[in-house]
Design a protein around this motif. Sequence first.
Motif, short mmCIF file in Angstrom:
data_model
loop_
_atom_site.label_atom_id
_atom_site.label_comp_id
_atom_site.label_asym_id
_atom_site.label_seq_id
_atom_site.Cartn_x
_atom_site.Cartn_y
_atom_site.Cartn_z
N ASP A 1 7.93 -10.70 -60.27
CA ASP A 1 7.18 -9.44 -60.36
C ASP A 1 8.03 -8.28 -59.80
O ASP A 1 9.02 -8.51 -59.11
CB ASP A 1 5.86 -9.58 -59.58
CG ASP A 1 4.90 -10.51 -60.29
OD1 ASP A 1 4.60 -10.24 -61.47
OD2 ASP A 1 4.48 -11.52 -59.70
N PRO A 2 7.62 -7.04 -60.10
CA PRO A 2 8.45 -5.90 -59.67
C PRO A 2 8.45 -5.70 -58.15
O PRO A 2 7.44 -5.88 -57.50
CB PRO A 2 7.80 -4.70 -60.38
CG PRO A 2 6.40 -5.13 -60.68
CD PRO A 2 6.46 -6.61 -60.90
N VAL A 3 9.63 -5.34 -57.65
CA VAL A 3 9.80 -5.14 -56.21
C VAL A 3 10.48 -3.79 -55.98
O VAL A 3 11.46 -3.46 -56.65
CB VAL A 3 10.69 -6.25 -55.59
CG1 VAL A 3 10.90 -6.01 -54.09
CG2 VAL A 3 10.09 -7.63 -55.83
N ILE A 4 9.96 -3.01 -55.03
CA ILE A 4 10.67 -1.83 -54.55
C ILE A 4 11.41 -2.27 -53.29
O ILE A 4 10.78 -2.73 -52.33
CB ILE A 4 9.68 -0.69 -54.21
CG1 ILE A 4 8.78 -0.36 -55.41
CG2 ILE A 4 10.43 0.56 -53.74
CD1 ILE A 4 9.49 0.20 -56.61
N PHE A 5 12.72 -2.18 -53.32
CA PHE A 5 13.54 -2.68 -52.21
C PHE A 5 14.18 -1.48 -51.54
O PHE A 5 15.10 -0.86 -52.09
CB PHE A 5 14.60 -3.64 -52.77
CG PHE A 5 15.28 -4.48 -51.73
CD1 PHE A 5 14.70 -5.65 -51.26
CD2 PHE A 5 16.52 -4.10 -51.22
CE1 PHE A 5 15.34 -6.45 -50.32
CE2 PHE A 5 17.16 -4.88 -50.26
CZ PHE A 5 16.57 -6.06 -49.80
N LEU A 6 13.67 -1.13 -50.37
CA LEU A 6 14.13 0.09 -49.70
C LEU A 6 15.10 -0.26 -48.58
O LEU A 6 14.77 -1.06 -47.69
CB LEU A 6 12.91 0.86 -49.16
CG LEU A 6 11.92 1.30 -50.25
CD1 LEU A 6 10.67 1.90 -49.63
CD2 LEU A 6 12.58 2.30 -51.21
N GLU A 7 16.27 0.32 -48.66
CA GLU A 7 17.34 -0.03 -47.71
C GLU A 7 17.50 1.08 -46.67
O GLU A 7 17.76 2.23 -47.01
CB GLU A 7 18.63 -0.24 -48.50
CG GLU A 7 18.50 -1.43 -49.47
CD GLU A 7 19.56 -1.45 -50.57
OE1 GLU A 7 20.51 -0.63 -50.50
OE2 GLU A 7 19.43 -2.27 -51.49
#
Lengths: 326, 369
Positions: free
Chosen positions: A166-172
């Motif tokens: 599923d879609p993931v927002i990956f914030l670094e």
Amino acid sequence: MPEVSLVEAVNLALAHEMQADESVVVLGEDVGVNGGVFRATAGLQERFGKERVMDTPLAETLIAGMSVGLAAQGFKAVPEIQFMGFIYPTIDQILNHAARLRYRTRGRMTCPMVLRAPFGGGIHAPEHHSESTEAIFAHIPGLRVVIPSSPSRAYGLLLAAIRDPDPVIFLEPKRIYRLVKQQVPDDGEALPLDVCFTLREGADVTVVTWGAMTHETMMAADQLAEEGISAEVIDVATLKPLDMDTILESVAKTGRCVIVHEAARTAGMGAEIAAQLAEHSLLTLLAPVQRVAGYDTVMPLYRLENEYMPDTARIVEAAKNTMEMS
Amino acid sequence: MSKDKGSSTGSSTRVASFEIHHTRFLDHNGEVTGELPEFTRDSANLISLYRAMVRTRIFDKKAVALQRTGQLGTFASSLGQEASFVGIGSAMRTEDVLLPTYRESGAMFIRGVTMTELLLYWGGDERGMDYAGPREDFPICVPIATHLPHAVGVAYAMKLRRQPRVAVCTLGDGATSKGDFYEALNMAGAWQLPVVFVVCNNEWAISVPRRAQTHAQTLAQKAIAGEIEGEQVDGNDVIAVRHCVSRAIEKARSGDGPSLIEALSYRMSDHTTADDASRYRAKEELEKQAINDPITRLNTYLIGNNLLTEKDREALEAECAAEVEAAAKEYLATPPPPSKAMFDYLYETLPASLVAQREFATKRGSGNA
């Protein structure tokens, strides 16, 4: 084993997964030849070619939207948005399409994409480069929002995000991109999503945080320990879906909770965590839940950014406040 | 220095120019205006296009009737644009991918979406988008032009896999004003992707007429900025639409890049059943457009050339009507999903944090026996 920084761990995970799975494609502005403005994608185009590591036109809606198309066709798209300040045109695609494609087609189509973006303040960047607006994404059903706080968690969580269907927002957290180095074995071992990581055990107060603020929080825990206060530190890591069980369990033990985030206070993720603590733990709390957060102001330009962001002293003070209540 | 800056030209050379062509084979009287394309030699092809248009119109009429009687939600009619949608659908191969907006019933039926599925969708049920037929076709896209970047991604996927397939993306005239449109066109051009955009220009974006939408002479010329081929076609001439879209699709399939086709038609209906076009559109304008009816046009040609008899036509209409009635019956007999279905397909596996909400909805909701 060489030690790597957080941004190098991101690069390591991307390279590992591109090698292991040829359906993984990276796309975005300056991610190819230039290797990304923070070098998160350095060397990938040389290794995997221009088609799988694509320098796109300067168009964020397109980057997110074509990732939906790629994902629907079975590719694992890993788009990069250069800074979180430029992520907002993608919300249309993320909210209206990526996060609901599986739902609205009853599973006929899926959207396994990972949208990466550096976020947060503290590097004296220009305007629009320093905000923390993770709560906007955490509000969207069907999405995952993941924030690593160390090189090893960046590696393991990014692998897990890419493998997630599923879609993931990956914030670094870019302030800590190069702050510390850790030994990270490139063994392809993913870390679990949807769970908090307890970074330090304690008995008196639970401090809940994520991203770059874990560093100030750990320093605060050290200071508190010197004063005889034992703090448990929880790195939320996956903000959505939220692993409230770990937080509730910890607070059941300590009776006190401080939530720390860089993002503006109102309707930040701290508000959700505090609300759930009120729903489930109110009668066992020994003190009101405290929030240490950014102010409800516009993120200032960098002369004032350190005034805006929570620091160790504020976290220590909040924890002491909870101790004084009972 | 000259005071008259306006008369100063420097050394000016023309560095780019363009022209836009318009294609039509049948005029509004059903008269042939040029040499007909190859596929029309087999009359079965023409009858099949005719049937598809009639089928679409009868479905459309039924859907509006169901809405007016409280048995269907808001519906977007395709009245008057059947030739555009049928032409597009018939130009595609099974393995191509259609990315439509919300008015293209005729194209979707040819692709294999069933009438029952489409009624379920407009009847407020997501199961209508779980097409049994074209598994890779995109579901209806409501937010305007947001599906154009999807088409670019789909085309990119086809290119990466070296597949001889094409993404076909349909949109309305209003969509050409959006940034998504330009971003997608630009990328399709930059990477020479196998995608065909068809602007189904029906002259109205709800209440805003085409002339207020843009100062551009044609919508087809908007392709030129991305160095993509742009052309116009008579969107009420199903032969022309099929011919031009097919040519563009085959060009894309053979690796020669994207195209944009503007199909000129007219919205004979309200925007949707929730709209009242009489608030902004003169009755006279609508009446004037009646002579362009795409079904009458092909019918006149077929009857005039003895390719169809009145009796054939009546039989064909009766068959389509029976099919529509059967679909409506099936739709109306489909019970709503249980409330817990809200939690199905949200994620591949429902996260632990949502289990309590699902249990609550299951306990409190209806149809959860």
